[in-house]
Motif scaffolding. Sequence first.
Motif, PDB file in Angstrom:
ATOM      1  N   UNK A 122       0.828  -1.208   0.000  1.00 55.98           N
ATOM      2  CA  UNK A 122       0.000   0.000   0.000  1.00 55.98           C
ATOM      3  C   UNK A 122       0.861   1.257   0.000  1.00 55.98           C
ATOM      4  N   UNK A 123       0.187   2.397  -0.012  1.00 52.35           N
ATOM      5  CA  UNK A 123       0.889   3.666  -0.159  1.00 52.35           C
ATOM      6  C   UNK A 123       1.822   3.974   1.011  1.00 52.35           C
ATOM      7  N   UNK A 124       1.468   3.536   2.213  1.00 52.09           N
ATOM      8  CA  UNK A 124       2.299   3.827   3.374  1.00 52.09           C
ATOM      9  C   UNK A 124       3.625   3.068   3.291  1.00 52.09           C
ATOM     10  N   UNK A 125       3.550   1.796   2.964  1.00 56.75           N
ATOM     11  CA  UNK A 125       4.769   0.998   2.823  1.00 56.75           C
ATOM     12  C   UNK A 125       5.656   1.522   1.699  1.00 56.75           C
ATOM     13  N   UNK A 126       5.061   1.861   0.560  1.00 60.55           N
ATOM     14  CA  UNK A 126       5.857   2.343  -0.570  1.00 60.55           C
ATOM     15  C   UNK A 126       6.513   3.685  -0.261  1.00 60.55           C
ATOM     16  N   UNK A 127       5.802   4.564   0.429  1.00 63.97           N
ATOM     17  CA  UNK A 127       6.394   5.853   0.823  1.00 63.97           C
ATOM     18  C   UNK A 127       7.582   5.644   1.748  1.00 63.97           C
ATOM     19  N   UNK A 128       7.399   4.797   2.739  1.00 61.43           N
ATOM     20  CA  UNK A 128       8.459   4.549   3.715  1.00 61.43           C
ATOM     21  C   UNK A 128       9.674   3.918   3.057  1.00 61.43           C
ATOM     22  N   UNK A 146      16.015   3.847   9.766  1.00 53.34           N
ATOM     23  CA  UNK A 146      15.693   4.292  11.118  1.00 53.34           C
ATOM     24  C   UNK A 146      14.627   3.408  11.750  1.00 53.34           C
ATOM     25  N   UNK A 147      13.614   3.067  10.966  1.00 52.64           N
ATOM     26  CA  UNK A 147      12.549   2.188  11.476  1.00 52.64           C
ATOM     27  C   UNK A 147      13.101   0.802  11.774  1.00 52.64           C
ATOM     28  N   UNK A 187      10.272  -7.729   5.610  1.00 50.05           N
ATOM     29  CA  UNK A 187       9.041  -7.741   4.814  1.00 50.05           C
ATOM     30  C   UNK A 187       7.815  -7.571   5.719  1.00 50.05           C
ATOM     31  N   UNK A 188       7.816  -8.274   6.828  1.00 49.04           N
ATOM     32  CA  UNK A 188       6.667  -8.223   7.739  1.00 49.04           C
ATOM     33  C   UNK A 188       6.649  -6.937   8.561  1.00 49.04           C
ATOM     34  N   UNK A 189       7.812  -6.453   8.981  1.00 44.26           N
ATOM     35  CA  UNK A 189       7.868  -5.198   9.739  1.00 44.26           C
ATOM     36  C   UNK A 189       7.284  -4.051   8.922  1.00 44.26           C
ATOM     37  N   UNK A 190       7.672  -3.993   7.642  1.00 48.64           N
ATOM     38  CA  UNK A 190       7.228  -2.898   6.777  1.00 48.64           C
ATOM     39  C   UNK A 190       5.849  -3.158   6.170  1.00 48.64           C
ATOM     40  N   UNK A 191       5.263  -4.312   6.504  1.00 46.09           N
ATOM     41  CA  UNK A 191       3.921  -4.681   6.048  1.00 46.09           C
ATOM     42  C   UNK A 191       3.825  -4.708   4.517  1.00 46.09           C
ATOM     43  N   UNK A 192       4.834  -5.316   3.906  1.00 51.87           N
ATOM     44  CA  UNK A 192       4.819  -5.486   2.456  1.00 51.87           C
ATOM     45  C   UNK A 192       3.730  -6.473   2.051  1.00 51.87           C
TER      46      UNK A 192
END
Length: 358
Positions: free
Chosen positions: A113-119, A128-129, A276-281
């Motif tokens: 989604x857009x949040x994961x792609x932005x990050x 940092x995350x 992959x799971x942390x960033x919710x890919x």
Amino acid sequence: MDNIPVDESSHPLRVGLTYNLKKNAALNVAENEAPDMEAEYDSMETVLAIKNALEGGNCQVELLEASEELPLKLMKHDIDIIFNIAEGIQGRGREAEIPAIMNFYKIPYTGSDETTLCLALDKALTKRVLATYHIRTPRYFVISKDQTKFSESFTFPAIVKPNAEGSSKGISEVAIVSNPSELKSLVSKNISLYHQDMLVEEYIGGREFTVGILGNGSELRVFPPMEIIYLDQQNPFNIYSYNVKQNYKELIRYECPAVISKEIETEMVQTAKKIYEILQCKDFARIDFRLSRNGNSHRENSHSEKIYFIEINPLPGLAPGYSDFPMIAEFNGMNYDTLVRSILNSALKRYGFHFYLS
């Protein structure tokens, strides 16, 4: 456009394929423009390869170039789901443009989604995350495009890259700097070309790997690591640069599965899955690592091989015969058409469709 997943057995699945197309602008690059300005965009050959793979799975495919007219095109077509490979047009959050539009119109789509792609496009923010989850990454700092002074105490050698680019865009043959003077000169040049912040990262000497991931949840599949092996072993600073990717047949070879110890492979695979799971890919991604040489990671008191996360691409290229992700799949017995259909199937299952491609 309130698309609710239903039983699609009565008609072919209607798939919209969103993409950004290379316009061959690199052939007419001005002196003050980056030669790799279209590196992230796709060729029509790639678009048609994906279209053919989907049509072979009994899909009806509409080509939807991700331009300003896309919302109008969406109104004209009855689309069940979007297969998205669009990189976006402008800004640090450009990869989020298509997912955000699809969410606005309630249209299902493949990929994160857009949040994961932005990050993920912001390399420093991603580091940092992940650091809060104890993921090892090279030391780094960011030089703002508006910054006039910066610390000269950083450990060299270092690699300089635009902070929010993919496809090795902005990573040239001279991306490695050995002293503050070289750093200042390259940063100044890159900021003038790419008009964005620069990431300065500790160079990790050693071997380079990339790991492909496909699927979600209990069906998630992590492919064995693929090693990028540089043919010029005399070069002390081999990097997977834009030029190397363009001329990969002459400069590198790939080995998958990589020849590494079982312990290193397990750690790399588990780390990739964790990231992959942390960033919710979602559905697919590719993650790059460096494995430091014994006692040669440019850090004090380093006497063993260590895995370093370099970056993640949750929207990896799908150019057949060129992009790393389909290469990894092919090395593992999955042909191109099956890979494309598997990505779509992962998204269909997430959204609760009752239609799957064979």
